[in-house]
Write an enzyme that holds these catalytic residues in place. Structure first.
Site, PDB file in Angstrom:
ATOM      1  N   ALA A  49       0.690  -1.379  -0.067  1.00 21.27           N
ATOM      2  CA  ALA A  49       0.038   0.091  -0.051  1.00 21.27           C
ATOM      3  C   ALA A  49       0.746   1.279   0.110  1.00 21.27           C
ATOM      4  CB  ALA A  49      -0.716   0.029   1.354  1.00 21.27           C
ATOM      5  N   ASP A  50       0.345   2.298  -0.644  1.00 23.98           N
ATOM      6  CA  ASP A  50       0.958   3.556  -0.512  1.00 23.98           C
ATOM      7  C   ASP A  50       0.049   4.575  -0.546  1.00 23.98           C
ATOM      8  OD1 ASP A  50       2.928   5.710  -1.364  1.00 23.98           O
ATOM      9  OD2 ASP A  50       4.425   4.110  -0.726  1.00 23.98           O
TER      10      ASP A  50
END
Length: 211
Positions: free
Chosen positions: A87-88
């Protein structure tokens, strides 16, 4: 097949799929824990600055997905048969991409620039298995900051401190940062850094969670 062999086979069938979170984010850990998702953590070793430098033609939303995919793949290659969640989050403001502030002085300047205006947070996520991406997606929230005073800004920075430097917008909505805003359009979990509902749906399809 003997009774013991049958029971062993049944246990294997009932064993849930394994999930690894490829992120050091405390907020993402808290979201998964709050949703009762079983997981372990293996922080991805990726050079985010190098990826950003290579993807200058990507907008902020596309970049969030690519960073999430890179993190998921980096960990997946070392953990066969596990599902890996990368995730980012990226921030788009005034027609450009915004990176994390390097100092509190830079954070102050950025927040002063954004007050009274809107920006977008893009939270990307990706699931990998056996070194291959099997799903990725992104969700966007629009946040409008109020026209706060310089005195409030100084108090906010003094209270929150250098922990703000780990946040792309120099704020945490789950903390005092909530006082910076007059409006938020979009999913709360997306603001925190994970498009949680789509991720949970994919984890159900993967067998990590019950359908």
């Amino acid at each position: 097949m003997s009774r013991s062999d049958a029971l062993s086979s049944l246990r294997l069938l009932e064993r849930p799929e394994r999930l690894i979170l490829a992120s050091k984010s405390a907020a993402r850990r808290a979201m998964l824990e709050g949703a009762a998702v079983p997981f372990t953590v293996h922080v991805a070793d990726v050079d985010e600055d190098a990826i950003k430098a290579q993807l200058t033609d990507h907008d902020a939303a596309e970049l969030a997905v690519e960073l999430a995919r890179a993190k998921a793949l980096a960990v997946s290659r070392h953990h066969e048969d596990a599902w890996v969640l990368g995730a980012d989050q990226t921030l788009a403001f005034d027609g450009g991409r915004v990176s994390k502030a390097k100092s509190l002085e830079a954070a102050r300047a950025r927040l002063a620039q954004m007050r009274g205006r809107s920006h977008q947070l893009h939270s990307g996520a990706a699931l990998a298995r056996n070194g291959q991406i099997v799903w990725s997606g992104v969700d966007t929230a629009t946040l409008t900051m109020r026209d706060f005073s310089d005195s409030f800004l100084d108090s906010y920075l003094a209270t929150e401190g250098e922990g703000l430097l780990s946040c792309v917008g120099s704020y945490r909505l789950e903390g005092m940062g909530a006082q910076l805003f007059e409006g938020v359009e979009g999913d709360y979990f997306t603001v925190l850094g994970l498009p949680l509902s789509p991720v949970l749906a994919e984890l159900r399809r993967a067998g990590v969670l019950m359908s």
